[in-house]
Every structure is written in structure tokens, then in C-alpha cells.
Design an enzyme around this catalytic site. Structure first.
Site, short mmCIF file in Angstrom:
data_model
loop_
_atom_site.label_atom_id
_atom_site.label_comp_id
_atom_site.label_asym_id
_atom_site.label_seq_id
_atom_site.Cartn_x
_atom_site.Cartn_y
_atom_site.Cartn_z
N MET A 1 -1.70 9.29 11.95
CA MET A 1 -2.76 9.83 11.08
C MET A 1 -3.36 11.12 11.64
SD MET A 1 -4.61 6.18 10.31
CE MET A 1 -4.24 5.41 11.88
N ASP B 1 0.82 -1.20 0.00
CA ASP B 1 0.00 0.00 0.00
C ASP B 1 0.85 1.25 0.00
OD1 ASP B 1 0.52 -0.12 2.76
OD2 ASP B 1 -1.29 -1.34 3.01
N LYS C 1 -3.95 2.42 -3.75
CA LYS C 1 -4.49 3.47 -4.59
C LYS C 1 -5.01 2.85 -5.88
CE LYS C 1 -1.75 7.18 -4.63
NZ LYS C 1 -0.56 7.80 -5.25
N1 SAH Z 1 1.21 0.21 10.43
C1 SAH Z 1 1.84 1.50 10.36
C2 SAH Z 1 0.88 2.65 10.63
C3 SAH Z 1 -0.23 2.77 9.64
S1 SAH Z 1 -1.23 4.16 9.93
C4 SAH Z 1 2.99 1.53 11.38
O1 SAH Z 1 3.11 0.65 12.21
O2 SAH Z 1 3.76 2.48 11.32
C5 SAH Z 1 -0.50 5.40 8.94
C6 SAH Z 1 0.16 6.47 9.76
O3 SAH Z 1 1.44 6.02 10.19
C7 SAH Z 1 0.45 7.73 9.00
O4 SAH Z 1 -0.68 8.55 8.91
C8 SAH Z 1 1.52 8.35 9.87
O5 SAH Z 1 0.96 8.95 10.99
C9 SAH Z 1 2.29 7.15 10.34
N2 SAH Z 1 3.51 6.92 9.55
C10 SAH Z 1 3.83 5.83 8.83
N3 SAH Z 1 5.06 5.94 8.30
C11 SAH Z 1 5.54 7.13 8.70
C12 SAH Z 1 6.77 7.84 8.47
N4 SAH Z 1 7.74 7.33 7.74
N5 SAH Z 1 6.91 9.04 9.05
C13 SAH Z 1 5.94 9.58 9.81
N6 SAH Z 1 4.77 8.96 10.05
C14 SAH Z 1 4.57 7.76 9.50
#
Ligand code: SAH
Length: 461
Positions: free
Chosen positions: A383, A248, A270
Site C-alpha cells: 500500500m 474484495d 466497493k
Molecule cells: N492480504 C494481501 C495484502 C492486502 S494489502 C496480501 O497478502 O497480499 C493491499 C496491498 O497489497 C496493495 O496495496 C499492494 O501493495 C499489495 N498487493 C496485493 N496484490 C498485489 C499485486 N498483484 N501486485 C502488487 N501488489 C499487490
């Protein structure tokens, strides 16, 4: 070829180690592991060797080397810092046809000790013929990371089935084909995932049927926050093995590029109209592909079980009886904290950390604000970019000081990482009008103050 690689059975053979320092101890330790009987000659012993002598694992002659020490020895290692002694040992040993190794001096050696990757009974030895031990070590590190620790267990399992397989497949070619499919397929993967009983059952079935089962499987893999260096060994291995990859939006280009080149890639983050593929459809697609016999990698950003809906995907698989395994990844909070220099807990400022979703539904967030507005803790919002003004306002309304530090970090761990820090009162204004590139993570708490001092990763600075 200057040197002939051999694996030597040295169990019960008498070996001599000359020298009592750390280097001698390292060599002696390998000899001990291989079951040799060891005598160490040295006026003094380092702590490790002393311990082995106390435990009766080695014999110690507390003096310098003398020629008669070589009597009845199969192999000798000279590890003293006296060049003249080392040279003499080498000469005397060679004259008696005793195998000799002089540490760090290939010219005086009749054999060299390789760098070893030990997955007993599988062993891989690397040698540069003494040209560059560092290069051998680097190569070893590369191989260590791609050869699963459980390779030894796989070899042991296969060994138990050699006779039945020989009976079932009388020709060498048939046997080779069979083992190739087993060692690269589901049985191997089950052993690596710690499901040995199941592996054994499937191996038995495959021998009976004459083929490996054609049912596919799903790997639910955490791809980490973006930097491909943060992938686990297992994630990388499964990414390179899968026939199909479903990924994704959050999976970084750099991480995606590490998947097998010829694997089919499906972007489920997407669709053409920029809407997400609905979760139910993803779940069904995984089932369909696995039932076609494919090895499917479901690659997700961060960790699959942290705001990743990974649970729902494997619930469907479990209900359909499809084999799966879950590989944890570094979740955004941990990646961001590390790369932005913001420790999530700290003896002086924060005794707890909470991960929450700042996703807005109908203009608000359904969160336990009184609990989140406590001091002495860190709160991480996933998020949360759109809802940032709501987050700041609610935390203040529920009692946090307007001066409470807050950080917003974009695309953490990637070359595009950028951090903004402020307070609950100033943050919404501070970033308004700025071009913030998602994904972003929000960290609230006193620990954010450490960012200025501890930031070390500043690719766009
Ligand atoms: N499973 C993922 C989270 C999914 S929800 C995890 O464990 O990280 C998606 C959210 O993760 C985004 O909206 C953001 O808030 C955060 N996120 C994911 N990758 C990121 C990154 N490289 N830098 C900052 N925030 C990130």
C-alpha cells in the site's frame, strides 16, 4: 470396453518380477505395498531393489529368467530390455493362466497397471488401455489436485459409522441421502481441516437427530496475488463449494471466475459510492450468512493474515461460536518477488526481509524508520504507491544511500504486471506522470539489482 477394471487382493500371493532396473523397482514397490510376496529374477539389481533384498523384503534370483520361475506364481511382471525375453515370458505365462504384464507393451499383457491416486482405503485407478500413459498421468495430476489428501481419513471415519447409520435409517434411500449430505457437508470439511474429533461429534449428533446440522460455516481464503494458478488446492475446493462468496477489490477477475457458478457473489470492496463496506459490517454479514446455514467463502487477495484484517473477521466468528477455517494464500510480497525475479533474501545482499505498510495517515507513515533504513536487508512496502516520495525520503534521511535500489511492481503475477526500477533518489521522478495501475508493491534493497538478470515473467514486454 477392452479391459475390465478390477482391484485385486494380492496379499500373500507369490509374484515374479523379471528385470532388476528402475522400472522393475517401481512395479515391485506397488506389489510390496499391496502385500505381495516377491521374487525378482535378474543378473543385477538397481540400488532400490538391492536395498529391499538386504532388508529381506524381496527374494532375489541372480540370473536370467527360466521357465520354472513361473511355478506357483499368481502374477508376473516382465521389465527387461530384452524383447525376446519379454515375449517368451508373456507366452509362457498366458499358457499357464498366470496374469502377466510386460512393461510398455500392451500387446503382450493380460493386464495393465493403471495410474493410481491413493487415498487408502479410497483408490482411483486410471487407464488408457496402454494407448497413452502420459495422458493417464496428466489426468492423474488433475485429480490429485482436486481430491483432498484426507479423503482416506474421511472414508475411514464413515466406515466406523456404517452400522449405527444402518440401524438409524432402515431404507437404502434414506441412508443414501444421509451419507450424501455428510460427505458433501460440514463433517467432510472438518476432516479435511484436520478437526477429526469435532467431525466425529457432529456425525454422531447428525445420526441422533436424523439430519446434518443446519448451521453454516465460513472459509477465510487467501486468493493469492492474482494469477489463478497460484491458488492452493484447498482454496479452489472451498471456492467451488461455498454458497456465498464475499470478495474484495484485490481479488482478480480470473480468480473470482473459479468460484462456483451459481454461488451468490458479494463485492465488499466497493459499494455503489465507491467506498469500502466498513469492516464491522463485513464481520456482521459473515455471522448473519453463516447463521442462515450458508457456507460462506470470504475471499481475500494474497494471504488473509498479511495486511488483510482476516484476524478481525474471525475474531467475530469465534465470539459467535461459528465454525471457520483459514486457508493461507501467497502474499503479494512473495508473488511479486518470484514473478519479478527479485529474491527477498540473498546470501550476499540481504539477511532479512520485512513487510511493512506504506499506508499514509495524515500525510505521514508511522514506521520505525531507523530500523527500516538498515543495510543488508530487504524492505517490502504494501500500500505504498501514494507514499512513495515519503518512503524514499525517509529512508535516505535515516541513513540509506541515495543509490539504494528500489522496485515498484504493478499488478504482479497478472498479464498486466509491469516493473519499474531505480534508486531512492530517482524513483519518485521516474514514475511521476506514468499511468501506474494499482495494486503495486515496493521493494527496497540490494536484491533489486538482480531483477535485470532474473526477470522471466514479462507479459507486457
Ligand atoms: N492480504 C494481501 C495484502 C492486502 S494489502 C496480501 O497478502 O497480499 C493491499 C496491498 O497489497 C496493495 O496495496 C499492494 O501493495 C499489495 N498487493 C496485493 N496484490 C498485489 C499485486 N498483484 N501486485 C502488487 N501488489 C499487490
Amino acid at each position: 470396453m477392452d479391459l475390465l477394471p478390477l482391484f485385486m487382493n494380492i496379499r500373500g500371493a507369490s509374484c515374479l518380477v523379471i528385470g532388476g532396473g528402475e522400472v522393475a523397482a517401481r512395479k515391485a514397490s506397488l506389489l510390496l505395498e499391496a502385500g505381495a510376496v516377491i521374487t525378482v529374477v535378474s543378473p543385477a539389481l538397481c540400488l532400490g531393489l538391492q536395498q529391499w533384498q538386504d532388508d529381506g523384503r524381496i527374494e532375489h534370483l541372480k540370473r536370467g529368467f527360466s521357465e520354472q520361475d513361473l511355478q506357483n506364481k499368481t502374477l508376473v511382471i516382465a521389465a527387461t530390455d530384452d524383447h525376446a525375453v519379454n515375449e517368451r515370458v508373456s507366452e509362457l505365462a498366458r499358457a499357464r493362466n498366470i496374469l502377466v504384464n510386460v512393461v510398455d507393451n500392451p500387446a503382450l499383457c493380460s493386464f495393465v497397471m493403471p495410474s493410481i491416486i491413493d487415498r487408502s482405503p479410497v483408490q482411483i485407478a486410471i487407464s488408457t488401455g496402454g494407448a497413452s500413459p502420459v495422458l493417464a498421468r496428466l489426468l492423474r495430476a488433475k485429480l490429485e489436485s482436486t481430491i483432498p489428501a484426507a479423503y482416506g481419513r474421511l472414508a475411514a471415519l464413515v466406515e466406523r459409522f456404517r452400522t449405527p447409520v444402518k440401524k438409524r435409517f432402515p431404507t437404502v434411500n434414506a441412508r443414501r441421502g444421509f451419507w450424501e449430505s455428510i460427505l458433501q457437508g460440514k463433517v467432510a470439511e472438518l476432516v479435511f481441516a484436520g478437526k477429526e474429533q469435532q467431525a466425529e461429534r457432529i456425525l454422531e449428533q447428525s445420526i441422533a437427530v436424523g439430519d446434518e446440522s443446519t448451521v453454516g460455516e465460513v472459509y477465510l481464503v487467501g486468493g493469492g496475488p492474482g494469477d489463478p494458478d497460484l491458488l492452493t488446492f484447498r482454496a479452489l475446493r472451498l471456492m467451488q463449494q461455498a454458497d456465498v462468496v464475499l470478495y474484495d477489490r484485490l481479488v482478480s477477475e480470473e480468480v473470482l471466475n473459479l468460484c462456483r457458478r451459481d454461488a451468490e457473489r458479494i463485492n465488499v470492496g466497493k459499494a455503489r459510492d465507491k467506498h469500502l463496506v466498513p469492516q464491522g459490517e463485513i464481520n456482521q454479514l459473515l455471522v448473519k450468512l453463516a447463521k442462515e446455514g450458508k457456507r460462506v467463502c470470504r475471499l481475500k487477495g494474497g494471504d488473509p493474515f498479511v495486511f488483510g484484517r482476516g484476524g478481525e473477521e474471525i475474531e467475530t466468528l469465534a465470539a459467535e461460536g461459528i465454525n471457520f477455517q483459514v486457508v493461507p494464500g501467497i502474499t503479494a510480497a512473495l508473488g511479486t518477488a518470484a514473478y519479478a525475479g527479485i529474491p527477498l533474501t540473498h546470501r550476499d545482499y540481504s539477511q532479512a526481509v520485512t513487510f511493512v505498510t506504506g499506508h499514509m495517515k495524515n500525510g505521514s507513515m508511522d514506521l520505525n524508520w531507523p530500523a527500516l533504513a538498515q543495510t543488508n536487508q530487504t524492505v517490502v512496502f504494501y500500500m505504498g504507491l501514494k507514499g512513495l516520495p515519503v518512503i524514499c525520503e525517509q529512508l535516505m534521511t535515516h541513513g540509506l544511500s541515495a543509490e539504494t535500489p528500489i522496485a515498484l511492481v504493478q499488478q504482479a503475477t497478472t498479464p498486466r504486471q509491469k516493473s519499474y526500477t531505480g534508486t531512492l533518489a530517482t524513483m519518485p521522478e521516474l514514475i511521476s506522470g506514468k499511468e501506474i495501475q494499482p495494486p503495486t508493491l515496493i521493494i527496497v534493497g540490494e536484491v533489486v539489482r538482480l531483477h535485470d538478470k532474473l526477470k522471466w515473467f514479462q507479459p507486457s514486454a
